[in-house]
Scaffold this active site. Sequence first.
Site, PDB file in Angstrom:
ATOM      1  CE  LYS A 232     -12.455  -0.458  -3.912  1.00  0.00           C
ATOM      2  NZ  LYS A 232     -11.325  -1.258  -4.931  1.00  0.00           N
TER       3      LYS A 232
ATOM      4  CD  GLU B 266      -4.188   4.864   3.670  1.00  0.00           C
ATOM      5  OE1 GLU B 266      -4.538   3.953   2.458  1.00  0.00           O
ATOM      6  OE2 GLU B 266      -4.578   5.976   3.807  1.00  0.00           O
TER       7      GLU B 266
ATOM      8  CG  HIS C 223     -21.782  -2.973  -7.633  1.00  0.00           C
ATOM      9  ND1 HIS C 223     -22.134  -1.698  -7.103  1.00  0.00           N
ATOM     10  CD2 HIS C 223     -22.922  -3.722  -8.981  1.00  0.00           C
ATOM     11  CE1 HIS C 223     -24.074  -2.295  -7.071  1.00  0.00           C
ATOM     12  NE2 HIS C 223     -23.533  -3.254  -7.675  1.00  0.00           N
TER      13      HIS C 223
ATOM     14  CD  GLU D   5      -2.899  -0.745   0.118  1.00  0.00           C
ATOM     15  OE1 GLU D   5      -3.243  -0.214  -0.509  1.00  0.00           O
ATOM     16  OE2 GLU D   5      -3.613  -1.897   0.076  1.00  0.00           O
TER      17      GLU D   5
ATOM     18  NE  ARG E  80       5.341   1.591  -0.133  1.00  0.00           N
ATOM     19  CZ  ARG E  80       5.013   1.143  -1.078  1.00  0.00           C
ATOM     20  NH1 ARG E  80       4.259  -0.217  -0.735  1.00  0.00           N
ATOM     21  NH2 ARG E  80       4.524   1.809  -2.513  1.00  0.00           N
TER      22      ARG E  80
ATOM     23  NE  ARG F 105       6.684  14.764  24.345  1.00  0.00           N
ATOM     24  CZ  ARG F 105       6.952  15.643  25.400  1.00  0.00           C
ATOM     25  NH1 ARG F 105       6.560  15.392  26.437  1.00  0.00           N
ATOM     26  NH2 ARG F 105       7.710  16.607  24.759  1.00  0.00           N
TER      27      ARG F 105
END
Length: 144
Positions: free
Chosen positions: A109, A84, A102, A43, A47, A70
Amino acid sequence: MFIDHPPPRDKQPNPYKGNRGVMRAWRALKYSLSGFKFAVFEESAFRQELALAAILLPAAIFLPVTAVERVLLIGSILLVLIIELINSSIEAAIDRISLERHELSKRAKDFGSAAVLVALGLCLLTWVSLAGPVIVALVRTAFF
């Protein structure tokens, strides 16, 4: 006291869920590391976000901010990676079902992609709000 009864015949256990205890945890760790490995090698978006994390995580550790700030800086980076990974799993499942175009596949997605965008926006907002003033103050001190 709990008594362990066998499941009814019509509700047999899932053959893929046979591990219990430490063995289950060990296999879960192996599967998680395998998923992480696939994400890194397959992917490109993951990366890129991992490269961003490699820069921002050390910055979050060394910036002079409070412990809560922090945690928020680091958490916003990790949230992007988590979303992700979920987006990549949605895409893989959709592609496994069918590679034909489709509308519902596109929608699924696109929803995953939108979730990544929201996470990136939150990360940006967190860093601008918390690290931005600290970085500006450090730059002013160093050059003026």
